[in-house]
Design a protein around this motif. Structure first.
Motif, PDB file in Angstrom:
ATOM      1  N   GLU A 127       8.516 -15.669 -67.648  1.00  0.00           N
ATOM      2  CA  GLU A 127       9.105 -14.376 -67.943  1.00  0.00           C
ATOM      3  C   GLU A 127       9.271 -14.247 -69.456  1.00  0.00           C
ATOM      4  O   GLU A 127       9.499 -15.225 -70.147  1.00  0.00           O
ATOM      5  N   VAL A 128       9.171 -13.019 -69.949  1.00  0.00           N
ATOM      6  CA  VAL A 128       9.334 -12.805 -71.384  1.00  0.00           C
ATOM      7  C   VAL A 128      10.796 -12.994 -71.773  1.00  0.00           C
ATOM      8  O   VAL A 128      11.705 -12.813 -70.972  1.00  0.00           O
ATOM      9  N   SER A 175       4.188 -10.694 -87.052  1.00  0.00           N
ATOM     10  CA  SER A 175       4.718 -11.996 -86.655  1.00  0.00           C
ATOM     11  C   SER A 175       4.064 -13.067 -87.509  1.00  0.00           C
ATOM     12  O   SER A 175       2.927 -12.927 -87.951  1.00  0.00           O
ATOM     13  N   THR A 176       4.804 -14.124 -87.710  1.00  0.00           N
ATOM     14  CA  THR A 176       4.291 -15.287 -88.414  1.00  0.00           C
ATOM     15  C   THR A 176       3.401 -16.108 -87.492  1.00  0.00           C
ATOM     16  O   THR A 176       2.471 -16.764 -87.933  1.00  0.00           O
ATOM     17  N   PHE A 177       3.694 -16.030 -86.207  1.00  0.00           N
ATOM     18  CA  PHE A 177       3.022 -16.880 -85.224  1.00  0.00           C
ATOM     19  C   PHE A 177       2.047 -16.051 -84.396  1.00  0.00           C
ATOM     20  O   PHE A 177       2.457 -15.231 -83.578  1.00  0.00           O
ATOM     21  N   THR A 178       0.758 -16.287 -84.569  1.00  0.00           N
ATOM     22  CA  THR A 178      -0.246 -15.502 -83.860  1.00  0.00           C
ATOM     23  C   THR A 178      -0.233 -15.761 -82.359  1.00  0.00           C
ATOM     24  O   THR A 178      -0.659 -14.907 -81.593  1.00  0.00           O
ATOM     25  N   ASP A 180      -0.414 -13.307 -78.117  1.00  0.00           N
ATOM     26  CA  ASP A 180      -0.968 -13.502 -76.771  1.00  0.00           C
ATOM     27  C   ASP A 180       0.013 -12.997 -75.716  1.00  0.00           C
ATOM     28  O   ASP A 180      -0.386 -12.361 -74.741  1.00  0.00           O
ATOM     29  N   LEU A 181       1.283 -13.282 -75.913  1.00  0.00           N
ATOM     30  CA  LEU A 181       2.308 -12.818 -74.976  1.00  0.00           C
ATOM     31  C   LEU A 181       2.440 -11.294 -75.018  1.00  0.00           C
ATOM     32  O   LEU A 181       2.575 -10.641 -73.982  1.00  0.00           O
ATOM     33  N   PHE A 182       2.391 -10.734 -76.224  1.00  0.00           N
ATOM     34  CA  PHE A 182       2.481  -9.281 -76.350  1.00  0.00           C
ATOM     35  C   PHE A 182       1.282  -8.602 -75.708  1.00  0.00           C
ATOM     36  O   PHE A 182       1.428  -7.582 -75.037  1.00  0.00           O
ATOM     37  N   GLU A 183       0.101  -9.172 -75.904  1.00  0.00           N
ATOM     38  CA  GLU A 183      -1.098  -8.559 -75.340  1.00  0.00           C
ATOM     39  C   GLU A 183      -0.988  -8.427 -73.820  1.00  0.00           C
ATOM     40  O   GLU A 183      -1.344  -7.384 -73.254  1.00  0.00           O
TER      41      GLU A 183
END
Length: 173
Positions: free
Chosen positions: A3-4, A29-32, A36-39
């Motif tokens: 879960e987010v 974001s600093t962390f690419t 992946d989670l946002f996509e």
């Protein structure tokens, strides 16, 4: 991850609010890997986006910028390192920093992507900081660094001699 996080949920609510008002968002974001989670969440919520990271070619970079400027997507995901220079994104009405970076100047440069010649809109800037986390400590460090820069670079009020012994020790701890 099943879960987010609550932070991501809050960010998604913010993005949905802008989307409902036909306003474009720059999400840094600093962390690419966060992207992946946002996509995945964007797909589930019908949010259109482009993603710019250090692996994005110059050609794609230009294409994404042009298409964002032509209102083809809701959100532009941009890594702080890749988005620091050469972007003119005046269609954005919101800038969201999902996580803080040690260097406040890098964050400010990211914000400047929306504040360019030709910007006629009010741009809202959001910095998402989790309470009682390392992010709060980074934020405090950024504030201290800004105070020092203001003292020495900006030649504002005060100088290092006005700091207490405890404040000086805290700077180096």
């Amino acid at each position: 991850i099943d879960e987010v996080s609550s932070k991501m949920k809050a960010c998604l609510e913010l993005i949905n609010s802008y989307k409902m008002n036909n306003q474009k968002v720059l999400l840094f974001s600093t962390f690419t890997k966060v992207f992946d989670l946002f996509e995945e969440e964007f797909y589930l919520n019908g949010i259109t986006y482009f993603k710019l990271t250090g692996t994005t070619s110059k050609e794609k970079r230009k294409e994404y910028v042009d298409r964002f400027q032509n209102n083809e997507v809701d959100v532009f995901l941009i890594s702080l390192k890749a988005g620091g220079t050469g972007l003119n994104l005046t269609q954005a009405e919101a800038v969201i920093h999902f996580d803080p970076w040690w260097n406040l100047s890098a964050q400010n440069q990211a914000i400047d992507r929306a504040y360019r010649i030709g910007q006629h809109k009010n741009v809202q800037v959001h910095k998402l900081i989790m309470k009682d986390s390392i992010e709060e400590k980074i934020q405090k460090l950024q504030n201290k660094k800004k105070e020092l820069a203001d003292m020495f670079v900006e030649n504002n009020e005060g100088n290092i001699t006005s700091l207490s012994k405890d404040e000086l020790m805290e700077l180096f701890s």
